[in-house]
Design a protein around this motif. Sequence first.
Motif, mmCIF file in Angstrom:
data_model
loop_
_atom_site.group_PDB
_atom_site.id
_atom_site.type_symbol
_atom_site.label_atom_id
_atom_site.label_comp_id
_atom_site.label_asym_id
_atom_site.label_seq_id
_atom_site.Cartn_x
_atom_site.Cartn_y
_atom_site.Cartn_z
ATOM 1 N N LYS A 204 4.394 2.162 2.040
ATOM 2 C CA LYS A 204 5.456 2.745 1.107
ATOM 3 C C LYS A 204 6.016 4.098 1.726
ATOM 4 N N ILE A 205 5.247 4.872 1.938
ATOM 5 C CA ILE A 205 5.621 6.413 2.404
ATOM 6 C C ILE A 205 6.163 6.377 3.811
ATOM 7 N N PHE A 206 5.463 5.608 4.702
ATOM 8 C CA PHE A 206 6.016 5.510 6.236
ATOM 9 C C PHE A 206 7.394 4.964 6.095
ATOM 10 N N THR B 127 9.653 4.420 3.345
ATOM 11 C CA THR B 127 10.791 4.985 2.665
ATOM 12 C C THR B 127 11.215 6.199 3.227
ATOM 13 N N SER B 128 10.346 6.890 3.949
ATOM 14 C CA SER B 128 10.930 8.402 4.521
ATOM 15 C C SER B 128 11.530 7.811 6.068
ATOM 16 N N GLU C 226 8.623 8.234 -2.730
ATOM 17 C CA GLU C 226 7.597 7.205 -3.483
ATOM 18 C C GLU C 226 7.267 7.215 -4.946
ATOM 19 N N SER D 231 0.770 -1.086 0.067
ATOM 20 C CA SER D 231 -0.185 -0.066 -0.015
ATOM 21 C C SER D 231 0.767 1.364 0.082
ATOM 22 N N SER D 232 0.164 2.222 -0.485
ATOM 23 C CA SER D 232 1.069 3.469 -0.476
ATOM 24 C C SER D 232 1.347 4.018 0.888
ATOM 25 N N MET E 18 9.049 9.479 8.573
ATOM 26 C CA MET E 18 9.077 11.107 8.217
ATOM 27 C C MET E 18 10.651 11.650 8.240
ATOM 28 N N TYR E 19 11.472 10.832 7.728
ATOM 29 C CA TYR E 19 12.877 11.321 7.509
ATOM 30 C C TYR E 19 13.332 11.654 8.638
ATOM 31 N N LEU E 20 13.170 10.934 9.688
ATOM 32 C CA LEU E 20 13.959 11.131 11.228
ATOM 33 C C LEU E 20 15.408 10.313 11.017
#
Lengths: 177, 564
Positions: B293-295, B297-298, B370, B289-290, B301-303
């Motif tokens: 993927k978003i959670f 791949t980042s 993504e 699911s997106s 949140m890019y922590l």
Amino acid sequence: MAITPPSERIWWKEPIAKIELSWIIIAFTWGLIMFFMMIYWHGAGEQNLSNEAYKIKPERFAEHTQEMIDAYTVRNESGFPVVHPPAGDDIYLTGRLYNWWPILELEKDQTYRLHLSSTDVQHGFSLQPVNINVQVHPGYDLVFTIKPDRAGEYGIVCNEFCGIGHHLMVGKIYVVE
Amino acid sequence: MSNNTEFRTCPTTGLKVDLAAEKLIKVNAVAAVVFLAIGGLFGLLVALTRWPEVHLLPADFFYLALTAHGLDVLLVWIIFFEMAVLYFASAVLLGSRLAAPKFAWAGFVLMLVGAVITNIVVLQGKSSVMFTSYVPLKAEPGFYLGIILFAVGALIGCFVFFATLVVARQERTYQGSIPLVTFGAMTAAIIAVFTIASGAIILIPTLLWSLGYVANIDPILYKTIWWAMGHSSQQINVAAHVSIWYAIAAMTFGAKPLSEKVSRMAFLMYILFLQIASAHHMLVEPGFSSEWKIFNTSYAMYLAVLGSMVHGMTVPGSIEAAQRSRGLNKGMFEWLRKAPWGNPAFAGMFMSLVFFGFIGGISGVVMGTEQINLIMHNTLYVPGHFHGTVVAGTTLAFMAITYYLVPLIFRRELMFMKLAKLQPYVFGIGVAGISVFMMGAGTLGVSRRHWDMQFADAVLPFDYPSAAFLMMGLNGMSAVLAAVGGIMFVVVVVGSVFFGRKLEKDEKPSYPEVPPQSAAVAQHGSAESLKIPGTTMLVAIFFIAFVLYYFVNWKYLSEIWPLS
């Protein structure tokens, strides 16, 4: 020094310099912007994968492809059937050692539901020169809607290593007015 | 308990060195450099084949060489060197004995045997499945077996490291908290345990499948777990080379971290969030699911990216603060202009920092977005990115610290000093070229892992744009330059280790110099008056480049066919 124990034993109580703190805040905010940008694009952008996918037996996928070929082949080219399916249809593209089967002929500005799968090993669908790249797995039918917006001749390269003939694996999509 | 342990005192740094640890550091570093030379040679062959005008190897040897290149440099060279780093950061920096040296030796032997087995199997030619060995491509059982043995050996090394931390604490060999560099190495070791566990979970069934005991391995499942090893192992590298940046800054300038708290938090971000990077490889695969993927791949949140961006300021910042406290205070950049650019350890470290950030770091975040991944997945952009991180970042940093290890641990005078001074520049510029030109070719659509970009024998014709051919030519030339830099490194290091003048007991080597006494920066209470305008400027340039490049790629994405 960084190679010796901290000189302040209670180092976790040292104040943080303003410049460091400012950078942490900026970098953190930038991270949030990048995070929400992906979500924003799902609403506002036109290039997103739907994540629609099904498990499918490779033979079954090959049958779907063949049914489409039988119904809509318009000519032959170098031993490949060129298929012109009706706009809006479900269309099938099979990656296999070592070609993309068949050649598709699509109409500009029409939408199609493109099904991608492999009947043997993993392949990489790399549509050029638009540079759209999607991984193709055996046993999985990946579906997404495409809307070709420029007429022309497009190449499909395989960009996942699939065997000794990997570099021979080229396919084609025509987009016509 | 530690009665049998023999120590010596380093005349340059004053550190107490366990001779058993020293020997283990030596053998691991030597094995690492041997595999760097082998893997580097394969890399050169690959680049010369992808240079269209040269097109050196036939197809089967090309795919064989590419498989061997990935394994030998991405896995074997780096992990052997990391074992040396772990033993150095624990036993040597803490002035402790190494826990269980016999286990460490057993780990070393397992790693060596595993690496040799996998290399032999690959050279036999029936296992050209690439480093990633995506099922259902099948390699010979020995291919997987070798990697598993290698990984088990590395796991033993990690546990020796943890045990040494415990021993040092119990025997009170140091006061207060462990040094930042040791903390960074611990980060690397923790990630390594996760990595190796993931590797075992997927490679053991794959070995059984290759032997015929398991019928089928799902390709998506394989890829997801394989990358929990494959990508996380690159995070071991990041944690290790960032630690080395701090170590070289300390050993060259006596630099102190601007803030222990901030730097350690940044490492903690790696431990907490880097492991989920497997998602970077699954952005255009079926079955996710997106949201997932978003959670992932980042890195949440890019922590974890935040961690790297923090190190990107604190490492040069600590150097600037140390230099300024020594009076190099003129203007914004006197501290940097008058840095010891002729010291290969510093030159390599600083280039590693800059290239890792600007080339490897930015491209990684952009490619891991993504939707943007659609225009980059499996093109040459991908190897362009990771040559920026793993070669210009990790390998260059490891080379840099080797210039300190030879005199301080191997106790030999460094030979060919003039060659050594040039080496980081030749290698660094070559690798930066490789990265940038591969990224350029990838942007033009050129496939990675591909023998013939001219498609001469394909049934259907296809041509990449001519600019792509130019990129691949420049890539080939850069690879030659990097190979020259690699050979220079091997000549200097192997020459010094085997033929350099042996240092007498308690003799200080002429290189490196004794680090200056740690400057009074970041003392409690002085933090508010910290001035690092030069670093602030560098960070601002980095940030602007990052933001611009990020949005330029969204623009590129918006120009492709609409798809949903």
